[in-house]
Design a protein around this motif. Sequence first.
Motif, PDB file in Angstrom:
ATOM      1  N   GLU A   6      92.856  82.895  32.485  1.00 54.40           N
ATOM      2  CA  GLU A   6      91.758  82.139  33.088  1.00 54.40           C
ATOM      3  C   GLU A   6      90.398  82.654  32.635  1.00 54.40           C
ATOM      4  O   GLU A   6      89.385  81.981  32.813  1.00 54.40           O
ATOM      5  CB  GLU A   6      91.853  82.185  34.611  1.00 54.40           C
ATOM      6  N   ASN A   7      90.380  83.860  32.046  1.00 49.18           N
ATOM      7  CA  ASN A   7      89.139  84.440  31.534  1.00 49.18           C
ATOM      8  C   ASN A   7      89.001  84.240  30.034  1.00 49.18           C
ATOM      9  O   ASN A   7      88.300  84.994  29.361  1.00 49.18           O
ATOM     10  CB  ASN A   7      89.070  85.935  31.860  1.00 49.18           C
ATOM     11  N   GLN A 106      80.730  86.149  31.478  1.00 48.36           N
ATOM     12  CA  GLN A 106      81.486  85.065  32.091  1.00 48.36           C
ATOM     13  C   GLN A 106      81.503  83.891  31.132  1.00 48.36           C
ATOM     14  O   GLN A 106      80.633  83.767  30.268  1.00 48.36           O
ATOM     15  CB  GLN A 106      80.890  84.655  33.432  1.00 48.36           C
ATOM     16  N   LEU A 107      82.507  83.035  31.274  1.00 50.82           N
ATOM     17  CA  LEU A 107      82.606  81.866  30.406  1.00 50.82           C
ATOM     18  C   LEU A 107      81.458  80.907  30.716  1.00 50.82           C
ATOM     19  O   LEU A 107      81.118  80.699  31.877  1.00 50.82           O
ATOM     20  CB  LEU A 107      83.948  81.161  30.611  1.00 50.82           C
ATOM     21  N   PRO A 108      80.871  80.315  29.676  1.00 51.89           N
ATOM     22  CA  PRO A 108      79.770  79.375  29.915  1.00 51.89           C
ATOM     23  C   PRO A 108      80.280  78.056  30.482  1.00 51.89           C
ATOM     24  O   PRO A 108      81.418  77.664  30.228  1.00 51.89           O
ATOM     25  CB  PRO A 108      79.180  79.180  28.515  1.00 51.89           C
ATOM     26  N   GLU A 109      79.432  77.388  31.236  1.00 53.43           N
ATOM     27  CA  GLU A 109      79.800  76.074  31.775  1.00 53.43           C
ATOM     28  C   GLU A 109      79.784  75.021  30.683  1.00 53.43           C
ATOM     29  O   GLU A 109      80.545  74.066  30.729  1.00 53.43           O
ATOM     30  CB  GLU A 109      78.864  75.688  32.918  1.00 53.43           C
ATOM     31  N   ALA A 110      78.901  75.197  29.701  1.00 52.13           N
ATOM     32  CA  ALA A 110      78.810  74.282  28.560  1.00 52.13           C
ATOM     33  C   ALA A 110      78.728  75.122  27.286  1.00 52.13           C
ATOM     34  O   ALA A 110      78.159  76.219  27.293  1.00 52.13           O
ATOM     35  CB  ALA A 110      77.567  73.406  28.688  1.00 52.13           C
ATOM     36  N   ASP A 112      77.039  75.877  24.276  1.00 53.27           N
ATOM     37  CA  ASP A 112      75.789  75.749  23.532  1.00 53.27           C
ATOM     38  C   ASP A 112      75.783  76.878  22.509  1.00 53.27           C
ATOM     39  O   ASP A 112      75.375  78.006  22.804  1.00 53.27           O
ATOM     40  CB  ASP A 112      74.599  75.861  24.488  1.00 53.27           C
TER      41      ASP A 112
END
Length: 131
Positions: A6-7, A106-110, A112
Amino acid sequence: MLLDPENTLFIRGATPVLLLAGATVHDVLPPLIAPDGAVPLCEGWSIVPRLTLCVVDGPGEHGLVVPALAAPVVGGADGGTASSGMGDWCADAEQAGGAVVMSLDQLPEALDWSALLSSGAARGGFMPALA
């Protein structure tokens, strides 16, 4: 060290990318700054991309294992299952001779890429694949 799938985020492409969040190797990876998009080689590191497990191996005792079959894969045109997506990601890595491994807090939401490659927050680089 085992990293929770999940990471992670496996991203398909001509040069595939593996995004890591909260990885124990974050602080030992080199800073990844490539504002022009030319990702540098991650000296002393390698990746073993396999359908069930993906191994990121560094110098000394540094490294991690990702249960790849359970990890999310994006970027394929087929929209298939995770297992076929992971198989395709592995094929991309084989064809490219490795993958870009990028470690973040942390993983980015989008996604870029220009921001990720110029912010100074990412660590990693291109890691050659081991057979």
